[in-house]
Design a protein around this motif. Structure first.
Motif, mmCIF file in Angstrom:
data_model
loop_
_atom_site.group_PDB
_atom_site.id
_atom_site.type_symbol
_atom_site.label_atom_id
_atom_site.label_comp_id
_atom_site.label_asym_id
_atom_site.label_seq_id
_atom_site.Cartn_x
_atom_site.Cartn_y
_atom_site.Cartn_z
ATOM 1 N N PRO A 134 -40.049 -62.771 10.955
ATOM 2 C CA PRO A 134 -40.171 -61.432 9.982
ATOM 3 C C PRO A 134 -41.271 -60.452 10.497
ATOM 4 O O PRO A 134 -42.312 -61.158 11.116
ATOM 5 C CB PRO A 134 -40.688 -61.821 8.590
ATOM 6 C CG PRO A 134 -40.975 -63.185 8.616
ATOM 7 C CD PRO A 134 -40.370 -63.991 9.851
ATOM 8 N N LYS A 135 -41.399 -59.593 10.085
ATOM 9 C CA LYS A 135 -42.386 -58.516 10.701
ATOM 10 C C LYS A 135 -42.895 -57.631 9.264
ATOM 11 O O LYS A 135 -42.333 -57.487 8.521
ATOM 12 C CB LYS A 135 -41.684 -57.389 11.476
ATOM 13 C CG LYS A 135 -41.192 -58.023 12.954
ATOM 14 C CD LYS A 135 -40.509 -56.878 13.704
ATOM 15 C CE LYS A 135 -39.829 -57.506 14.971
ATOM 16 N NZ LYS A 135 -39.214 -56.359 15.952
ATOM 17 N N TYR A 136 -44.337 -57.352 9.795
ATOM 18 C CA TYR A 136 -44.979 -56.870 8.348
ATOM 19 C C TYR A 136 -45.863 -55.558 9.147
ATOM 20 O O TYR A 136 -46.453 -55.770 10.171
ATOM 21 C CB TYR A 136 -46.033 -57.803 7.649
ATOM 22 C CG TYR A 136 -45.364 -59.062 7.252
ATOM 23 C CD1 TYR A 136 -44.644 -59.040 5.965
ATOM 24 C CD2 TYR A 136 -44.924 -60.301 8.121
ATOM 25 C CE1 TYR A 136 -43.970 -59.944 5.463
ATOM 26 C CE2 TYR A 136 -44.060 -61.224 7.225
ATOM 27 C CZ TYR A 136 -43.682 -61.184 6.031
ATOM 28 O OH TYR A 136 -42.983 -62.279 5.448
ATOM 29 N N SER A 137 -45.995 -54.789 8.177
ATOM 30 C CA SER A 137 -46.713 -53.661 8.649
ATOM 31 C C SER A 137 -47.656 -53.060 7.514
ATOM 32 O O SER A 137 -47.136 -53.151 6.284
ATOM 33 C CB SER A 137 -46.102 -52.597 9.213
ATOM 34 O OG SER A 137 -45.281 -51.983 8.271
ATOM 35 N N ILE A 138 -48.831 -52.358 7.586
ATOM 36 C CA ILE A 138 -49.581 -51.964 6.431
ATOM 37 C C ILE A 138 -49.427 -50.433 6.769
ATOM 38 O O ILE A 138 -49.799 -49.688 7.617
ATOM 39 C CB ILE A 138 -51.197 -52.353 6.777
ATOM 40 C CG1 ILE A 138 -51.210 -53.802 6.657
ATOM 41 C CG2 ILE A 138 -51.838 -51.571 5.568
ATOM 42 C CD1 ILE A 138 -52.704 -54.276 6.648
ATOM 43 N N ASP A 139 -48.644 -49.714 5.659
ATOM 44 C CA ASP A 139 -48.443 -48.183 5.803
ATOM 45 C C ASP A 139 -49.528 -47.333 5.211
ATOM 46 O O ASP A 139 -49.874 -46.386 5.865
ATOM 47 C CB ASP A 139 -47.206 -48.050 4.907
ATOM 48 C CG ASP A 139 -46.042 -48.886 5.480
ATOM 49 O OD1 ASP A 139 -45.868 -48.938 6.717
ATOM 50 O OD2 ASP A 139 -45.128 -49.149 4.842
ATOM 51 N N THR A 140 -50.103 -47.579 4.202
ATOM 52 C CA THR A 140 -51.266 -46.835 3.403
ATOM 53 C C THR A 140 -51.907 -47.809 2.727
ATOM 54 O O THR A 140 -51.987 -48.796 2.321
ATOM 55 C CB THR A 140 -50.455 -45.838 2.309
ATOM 56 O OG1 THR A 140 -49.829 -46.593 1.181
ATOM 57 C CG2 THR A 140 -49.541 -44.766 3.104
ATOM 58 N N LEU A 141 -53.487 -47.114 2.779
ATOM 59 C CA LEU A 141 -54.442 -47.902 1.980
ATOM 60 C C LEU A 141 -55.248 -46.819 1.157
ATOM 61 O O LEU A 141 -55.694 -45.837 1.744
ATOM 62 C CB LEU A 141 -55.448 -48.536 2.758
ATOM 63 C CG LEU A 141 -56.726 -48.982 2.383
ATOM 64 C CD1 LEU A 141 -56.495 -50.235 1.344
ATOM 65 C CD2 LEU A 141 -57.683 -49.415 3.359
ATOM 66 N N GLN A 142 -55.189 -47.011 -0.420
ATOM 67 C CA GLN A 142 -55.755 -45.869 -1.235
ATOM 68 C C GLN A 142 -56.983 -46.867 -2.060
ATOM 69 O O GLN A 142 -56.538 -47.859 -2.594
ATOM 70 C CB GLN A 142 -54.588 -45.373 -2.094
ATOM 71 C CG GLN A 142 -55.151 -44.367 -2.853
ATOM 72 C CD GLN A 142 -54.278 -43.817 -3.852
ATOM 73 O OE1 GLN A 142 -53.003 -43.949 -3.785
ATOM 74 N NE2 GLN A 142 -54.812 -42.718 -4.716
ATOM 75 N N ILE A 143 -58.030 -46.207 -2.173
ATOM 76 C CA ILE A 143 -58.955 -46.710 -2.878
ATOM 77 C C ILE A 143 -59.301 -45.849 -4.065
ATOM 78 O O ILE A 143 -59.437 -44.683 -4.126
ATOM 79 C CB ILE A 143 -60.479 -46.751 -2.151
ATOM 80 C CG1 ILE A 143 -60.421 -47.465 -0.817
ATOM 81 C CG2 ILE A 143 -61.518 -47.262 -2.718
ATOM 82 C CD1 ILE A 143 -61.458 -47.268 -0.018
ATOM 83 N N THR A 144 -59.071 -46.559 -5.342
ATOM 84 C CA THR A 144 -58.997 -45.877 -6.620
ATOM 85 C C THR A 144 -60.339 -46.104 -7.275
ATOM 86 O O THR A 144 -60.827 -45.306 -8.060
ATOM 87 C CB THR A 144 -57.920 -46.620 -7.476
ATOM 88 O OG1 THR A 144 -58.039 -48.118 -7.830
ATOM 89 C CG2 THR A 144 -56.263 -46.185 -6.758
ATOM 90 N N GLN A 145 -61.071 -47.076 -6.882
ATOM 91 C CA GLN A 145 -62.562 -47.619 -7.423
ATOM 92 C C GLN A 145 -63.231 -48.108 -6.210
ATOM 93 O O GLN A 145 -63.035 -49.168 -5.704
ATOM 94 C CB GLN A 145 -62.396 -48.395 -8.513
ATOM 95 C CG GLN A 145 -63.614 -48.521 -9.284
ATOM 96 C CD GLN A 145 -63.633 -49.662 -10.387
ATOM 97 O OE1 GLN A 145 -62.491 -50.263 -10.725
ATOM 98 N NE2 GLN A 145 -64.714 -49.797 -11.104
ATOM 99 N N PHE A 146 -64.505 -47.434 -6.243
ATOM 100 C CA PHE A 146 -65.602 -47.832 -5.101
ATOM 101 C C PHE A 146 -66.805 -47.658 -5.645
ATOM 102 O O PHE A 146 -67.548 -46.845 -4.979
ATOM 103 C CB PHE A 146 -65.331 -47.609 -4.011
ATOM 104 C CG PHE A 146 -65.867 -48.355 -2.552
ATOM 105 C CD1 PHE A 146 -64.995 -49.677 -2.703
ATOM 106 C CD2 PHE A 146 -66.781 -47.769 -1.858
ATOM 107 C CE1 PHE A 146 -65.604 -50.413 -1.695
ATOM 108 C CE2 PHE A 146 -67.393 -48.784 -0.692
ATOM 109 C CZ PHE A 146 -66.717 -50.096 -0.509
ATOM 110 N N ASP A 147 -67.368 -48.129 -6.788
ATOM 111 C CA ASP A 147 -68.378 -47.796 -7.695
ATOM 112 C C ASP A 147 -69.514 -48.912 -7.420
ATOM 113 O O ASP A 147 -69.053 -50.062 -7.664
ATOM 114 C CB ASP A 147 -68.143 -47.413 -8.978
ATOM 115 C CG ASP A 147 -66.921 -46.360 -8.975
ATOM 116 O OD1 ASP A 147 -67.067 -45.515 -7.985
ATOM 117 O OD2 ASP A 147 -66.137 -46.391 -10.038
#
Length: 254
Positions: free
Chosen positions: A97-110
């Motif tokens: 199987p193949k995997y890929s990371i499409d998006t990365l969103q940071i909702t908290q970094f405090d």
């Protein structure tokens, strides 16, 4: 008168009287050759036979037979397994199987003002592709997903349980969260990294137990791991994080 004289032999008084020999002229243990010379007589030749070793004990013979049978059975099992694996490859033609990371969103970094800890919450979109025609994949519970910067784990989470059919593509939105001690030092290091190179390298690790379905046969549970390296332009909350590059490697573990 001359004719009347007679001559009488006079015996030799000085000659020793002739006596018969009482001792042998040839020493004992010798023979006399035709020429009269003594010949030494050797003792009779004794033939020495090689010593015969005793037969090995029966216990050793039984052990050798058992060892031979065991090795033969193991060799036979290896051959049978090789034939089965070869048939599976020919019939099902398995592909990874193949995997890929499409998006990365940071909702908290405090950064916490109480104990200087850093709270991080990421939303990661992962696409999983099953390219097989006759093989399905059951994603079982107990998976672990984590995001790392060098040797610091930023956040972690898990994948849901689901079944991925033949030639199926599944998009997963996974929330990840974590808390890092000494957040002040980490933020300083991230800012220096971004100023020097213009990007921040991250690593994503996935440990997932699965069951493979061959036709109607469901095999035993195995584990696979996915290691992804990605480079983002920044790490800050409520900002669009752009993934500059990403690559993933798949590895199966029994």
């Amino acid at each position: 008168m001359a004719d009347q004289q007679k001559i009488h032999p006079v015996p030799d008084v000085e000659a020793p009287p002739q006596t018969s020999p009482t001792t042998p002229l040839v020493p004992e243990g010798t023979l006399k050759s035709d020429k009269g010379k003594p010949v030494e007589e050797y003792p009779p030749f004794k033939r020495t036979l090689p010593s015969m070793h005793s037969k090995p004990p029966k216990k050793r013979s039984c052990f050798c037979k058992c060892l031979c049978w065991t090795l033969s059975l193991l060799l036979l099992l290896i051959v049978i397994l090789g034939i089965i694996v070869g048939i599976i490859f020919l019939v099902f033609q398995p592909k990874l199987p193949k995997y890929s990371i499409d998006t990365l969103q940071i909702t908290q970094f405090d950064l916490s003002s109480v104990d200087s800890s850093l709270s991080a919450t990421f939303d990661v979109t992962i696409t999983a592709r099953n390219p097989n025609k006759r093989i399905g994949i059951y994603y079982e519970g107990g998976s672990r997903i984590s995001v790392w910067y060098t040797e610091t784990k930023l956040c972690e989470g898990s994948m849901p349980k689901f079944y991925q059919g033949h030639r199926n593509t599944t998009v997963l939105l996974l929330p990840l969260s974590g808390q890092i001690q000494n957040g002040t030092g980490l933020l300083t290091t991230l800012q220096e990294q971004q100023q020097q190179t213009g990007n921040i390298p991250l690593r994503l690790r996935v440990n997932q137990p699965v069951r493979v379905k061959l036709g109607k046969l469901k095999l035993m549970k195995v584990k696979f791991s996915v290691r992804c390296g990605l480079v983002v332009d920044a790490l800050s909350a409520n900002n669009a994080i752009r993934i500059q590059s990403s690559s993933c490697k798949f590895r199966l573990r029994l």
